[in-house]
Each structure stands twice: as C-alpha cells, then as structure tokens.
Write a protein that holds these residues in place. Structure first.
Motif, short mmCIF file in Angstrom:
data_model
loop_
_atom_site.label_atom_id
_atom_site.label_comp_id
_atom_site.label_asym_id
_atom_site.label_seq_id
_atom_site.Cartn_x
_atom_site.Cartn_y
_atom_site.Cartn_z
N ALA A 167 0.69 -1.11 0.05
CA ALA A 167 -0.01 -0.21 0.00
C ALA A 167 0.71 1.18 -0.24
N LEU A 168 2.28 0.98 0.32
CA LEU A 168 3.16 2.27 0.38
C LEU A 168 4.12 1.68 -0.46
N THR A 169 4.96 2.82 -1.04
CA THR A 169 6.43 2.22 -1.54
C THR A 169 7.29 2.31 -0.46
N ARG A 170 8.42 1.66 -0.80
CA ARG A 170 9.51 1.51 0.18
C ARG A 170 9.97 2.79 0.55
N ASP A 171 10.04 3.81 0.03
CA ASP A 171 10.47 5.07 0.31
C ASP A 171 9.41 5.88 1.06
N LEU A 194 21.26 -3.46 -18.20
CA LEU A 194 21.70 -4.75 -18.28
C LEU A 194 21.33 -5.16 -16.93
N LEU A 195 20.62 -4.54 -15.85
CA LEU A 195 20.76 -4.76 -14.58
C LEU A 195 19.15 -4.72 -13.73
N PRO A 196 18.41 -5.55 -14.72
CA PRO A 196 17.16 -5.24 -14.21
C PRO A 196 16.70 -5.73 -12.65
N CYS A 197 17.34 -6.78 -12.49
CA CYS A 197 16.99 -7.14 -10.67
C CYS A 197 17.79 -6.25 -9.97
N THR A 198 19.15 -5.97 -10.27
CA THR A 198 19.55 -4.76 -9.30
C THR A 198 18.64 -3.74 -9.26
N GLU A 199 18.09 -3.29 -10.42
CA GLU A 199 17.44 -1.82 -10.36
C GLU A 199 16.09 -1.95 -9.45
N GLN A 200 15.45 -3.24 -9.61
CA GLN A 200 14.24 -3.71 -8.76
C GLN A 200 14.58 -3.74 -7.30
N VAL A 201 15.68 -4.46 -7.04
CA VAL A 201 15.87 -4.81 -5.55
C VAL A 201 16.14 -3.30 -4.81
N CYS A 202 17.19 -2.63 -5.74
CA CYS A 202 17.70 -1.22 -5.15
C CYS A 202 16.44 -0.28 -4.67
N ARG A 203 15.25 -0.66 -5.66
CA ARG A 203 14.13 0.29 -5.35
C ARG A 203 13.46 -0.22 -4.08
N GLN A 204 13.33 -1.61 -3.86
CA GLN A 204 12.38 -2.18 -3.05
C GLN A 204 12.94 -2.72 -1.76
N VAL A 205 14.39 -2.85 -1.35
CA VAL A 205 15.06 -3.21 -0.24
C VAL A 205 14.81 -2.35 1.06
N LEU A 206 14.54 -2.99 2.13
CA LEU A 206 14.25 -2.06 3.19
C LEU A 206 14.90 -2.81 4.37
N VAL A 207 16.07 -2.41 5.12
CA VAL A 207 16.84 -3.17 6.14
C VAL A 207 16.21 -2.49 7.53
N LEU A 208 15.71 -3.33 8.56
CA LEU A 208 15.11 -3.10 9.77
C LEU A 208 16.34 -3.29 10.79
N PRO A 209 15.94 -2.67 11.70
CA PRO A 209 17.01 -2.67 12.83
C PRO A 209 16.98 -3.84 13.66
N THR A 210 18.26 -4.34 13.84
CA THR A 210 18.39 -5.58 14.89
C THR A 210 19.72 -5.43 15.57
N GLY A 211 20.14 -6.26 16.13
CA GLY A 211 21.40 -6.53 17.04
C GLY A 211 20.99 -6.69 18.63
N PRO A 212 22.16 -6.81 19.27
CA PRO A 212 21.94 -7.17 20.75
C PRO A 212 21.09 -5.81 21.51
N ALA A 213 21.41 -4.62 20.80
CA ALA A 213 20.78 -3.53 21.64
C ALA A 213 19.19 -3.61 21.42
N LEU A 214 18.77 -4.46 20.39
CA LEU A 214 17.20 -4.61 20.20
C LEU A 214 16.53 -5.73 20.91
N SER A 215 15.17 -5.45 21.46
CA SER A 215 14.71 -6.78 22.13
C SER A 215 13.48 -7.01 21.30
N GLU A 216 13.11 -8.16 21.76
CA GLU A 216 11.86 -8.82 20.87
C GLU A 216 10.60 -7.73 21.05
N GLU A 217 10.50 -7.10 22.13
CA GLU A 217 9.38 -6.18 22.23
C GLU A 217 9.68 -4.90 21.39
N ASP A 218 11.16 -4.62 21.01
CA ASP A 218 11.24 -3.43 20.01
C ASP A 218 11.01 -3.87 18.58
#
Ligand SMILES: Cc1ncc(COP(=O)(O)O)c(C=O)c1O
Length: 386
Positions: free
Chosen positions: A291-295, A332-356
């Motif tokens: 319903a929303l774009t990645r950006d 020549l890079l259709p998949c790269t183009e699409q993934v660059c448009r769609q990828v979103l990386v979410l916070p994680t790591g030991p500083a983050l709890s499951e509640e976070d």
C-alpha cells in the motif's frame, strides 16, 4: 519509541576490553604486529579453517590489496548491488568494474549474468556474500575455471557464516572480511584477508607493511594497511561474544518473521538454514502489492524513530564515477534496479529486544493498513498549502 538503528555497534565484554587496553598501554606496543594482532590472526584462521589470516586496517584496503596481489587488471566482474567499496577497490587502481546482475532471491551475483559479462579483457570475478548469505560459489568457481579467471570474495558481511558446513573465508583465491563498527564483530575499523595460499599471504603481508621484510629491507611495493593493537583487542573481545550476538540476532530475525508473516506487500528475505548465518541483517522487500512504496515506508518509520535503511540505493552503477563511465549500465541490470528500489533493512542487534521488534512491526502494519491516508498525509507534508 527510543531510536532504533541498523548496524548499531556490538560491544563485547567491556571489562575484558579495558584490561587488554591497559595491557597495551603498559607494554607500549601499539601497532606493527604486536601480540594482539598475532593472536587475532591465529584465532580467525583457526575459526575459518584456513592457513593464513592477514589483518588489515579496514575491509576496503583488504580488497585493494587482494585484488593487487592476485594481479587482477583490465576488467573484473562485480555486482552493482553492494557497498560502493567493492567497485572502488578496483577503480582506485584503474581496473574497470563490470557490473553483472543479481539473483532476485539471494541478492548475490547471478552466474548467468556473470557469464555474459565476460570479455577478452576480463581477469577476475569478485562475488559478494551479501547479508552473510553465500554466493553461488560452485557455479562461480566453474565459470572462473572455464575462462581462466581469478575468483575472490568480498565477505564483509559474512564473518561467522558458512556455505553448508564449510566456513565462508575458505573459498576462491582469498576472501576479505570487514570489522567495521557496524559489522557483527568490530575492531572499531578493521578487516582481514584470509587464504590457503601461503605465497599469496606472504605477498599480502609485505604489501600491507610498505614492502618491509625485516627492519631496513624493503623488497616490494607496499602501503600502510596495518591493523593497530587496540583494534585487534576490540575484535578479540567481540569475537568472544560472537555466539551471543548471533543468538540475539537470530531471535530478532525469527520475531520479525512471525510479526511480518502474511503482511501483503512486504516479504522478509529468508536465510537458508542449511548454511550457518550471523543474522546480522533483517532484510525485507517492499513489493508492488504494498500500500506504500519502500521510500514512503522509510519516511514513516523515521518519523517513529525507527531508523530503517534503504541499502545500496540507488545501486553502485548509479553512483559516481560509474554513472558517468557507464550511463547505460542499468539496462543490463533489471534485478539490481528492482531490488535497489524495494529493499528495506530493519533494525536488529543485541541492543534490540523482541518487544522492540514487535513495536517496529506494529508501525509497519499500521502504516500499510492505512496506506492511502498515510500517503495523502505524506504528500501534504511535502507540498503544504500556502
Ligand atoms: C559489502 C561490503 N564491502 C566492503 C565494505 C568495506 O569495508 P570497510 O568499511 O571495513 O572498509 C563493506 C562495509 O563497510 C561492505 O558492506
């Protein structure tokens, strides 16, 4: 919500680090292959299962040194969906990076695209184990063998990861880890080149220390790529907590998987459980059904203190100097183009709890549920009425 980050530095046992720091200061041996660097090299080589580890000041100089020590030149095939350092390490020494497309599932080099990018000037292939997921190592090795190319890997993301039962770091002519502050094991700044080739390792050691063999004898062209003792002490300390970091990341990853299941428009990129992973990156793809774009989603998350990140946007091929050198690369890079448009990386790591994690997913769910209204508010924010 407290601000949540992607790649917040992992800090191991502070007491142990400070004890090591005191020892370094007492001994006044700060750099030039002191006992901490030697010990870290030994532990990494043992953990990865290779004969040699050469520690360096950062992953980028590790890539540059390995590329040079392997005698690469002309053109080298790399993905464009990677951190810009992979390409810069080539271009810095006037070797042309030729961008091949990625596999939409793994986000790593697509062997078929690699094969079509080979020309008479190609001398090598650099695979990137993105997100700590192994490249198509066997296929790339076959291509390299058939065309007499050198194969090396940028393993910046992949410390502690494996390909089946064999550790990443033991493939190709050599592999390079990064111990940058954001990586699973950090040395503040740092990196390592790992290889089974003794002769190559010997050359890398010379090159990384101005070409010195002994006190006054310079026998090779070199640069300063050395890791300091304090960096090695930090990485040693972090290494002792690696299993605990991975465990937290893994728990967070599965919490995300539960909370994001069945969310239309957004998919979590899965780790293949037949390989060991460090689960350092929680990667999602916001696809065309969302319903929303990645950006738009990034804007909403940032407003809620969730500092999610678009990774490698807009793709190395669209960054300078590559954008000017190869203005048509994107064709020549259709998949790269699409993934660059769609990828979103979410916070994680030991500083983050499951509640976070639950909190982050709650924001995403609510934003997507009310997509049209959220979009309208974002548009109003961009173009407020006079
Ligand atoms: C894929 C990749 N390659 C290379 C590097 C460069 O490593 P460093 O920052 O240690 O120079 C990084 C990250 O920083 C990276 O993510």
């Amino acid at each position: 919500m407290e601000q949540l980050h992607v790649g917040r530095p992992n800090i191991g046992d502070r007491g142990r680090f400070l004890a090591r720091l005191n020892d370094i200061l007492d001994q006044r041996w700060l750099t030039n292959r002191g006992e901490y660097v030697i010990e870290l090299e030994r532990r990494i080589a043992q953990r990865v299962g290779v004969r040699n580890c050469v520690l360096v000041a950062n992953g980028t100089i590790g890539l540059e040194l390995l590329i040079r020590a392997l005698g690469l030149g002309g053109e080298v095939i790399v993905p464009a969906f990677t951190f810009v350092a992979t390409a810069h390490a080539l271009q810095w020494q006037e070797i042309t990076p030729v961008f091949a497309d990625i596999d939409p599932e793994t986000h790593c080099l697509d062997p078929r695209s690699v094969e079509t990018a080979i020309t008479p000037r190609t001398t090598g292939i650099i695979g990137v184990h993105l997100w700590g997921r192994p490249c198509a190592i066997d296929e790339l090795a076959k291509i390299a063998g058939r065309h007499n190319l050198k194969l090396m890997f940028d393993a910046a993301h992949a410390f502690g990861c494996s390909y089946g039962e064999r550790m990443i770091g033991s493939f190709g002519e050599g592999e390079v880890f990064s111990f940058h502050a954001t990586k699973i094991v950090n040395a503040f700044e740092g990196g390592a080149i790992v290889t089974d080739n003794d002769e190559l390792a010997d050359r890398l050691r010379l090159m990384q220390n101005f070409g010195f063999r002994g006190y006054d004898r310079v026998v090779y062209l070199g640069i300063n790529g050395k890791m300091s003792e304090v960096s090695a002490a930090m990485a040693l300390t972090n290494l002792e907590s690696l299993e605990a970091f991975v465990e937290r990341n893994r728990a967070n990853y599965f919490a995300y998987a539960r909370h994001l299941a069945d969310l239309p428009g957004m998919a979590l990129v899965r780790y293949d459980e037949s390989h060991h992973s460090n689960y350092q990156y929680v990667v999602t793809v916001v696809n065309d059904d969302s319903a929303l774009t990645r950006d738009e989603l990034v804007t909403v998350l940032h407003a809620e203190n969730v500092m999610a990140r678009r990774y490698f946007h807009p793709g190395v091929h669209r960054m300078e100097p590559y954008r000017s050198y190869f203005p048509d690369a994107h064709r020549l890079l259709p998949c790269t183009e699409q993934v660059c448009r769609q990828v979103l990386v979410l916070p994680t790591g030991p500083a983050l709890s499951e509640e976070d994690v639950a909190g982050v997913c709650g924001v995403i769910r609510a934003a997507l549920k009310h997509g049209p209204a959220v979009r309208e508010r974002l548009a109003r924010r961009e173009h407020p009425n006079p």
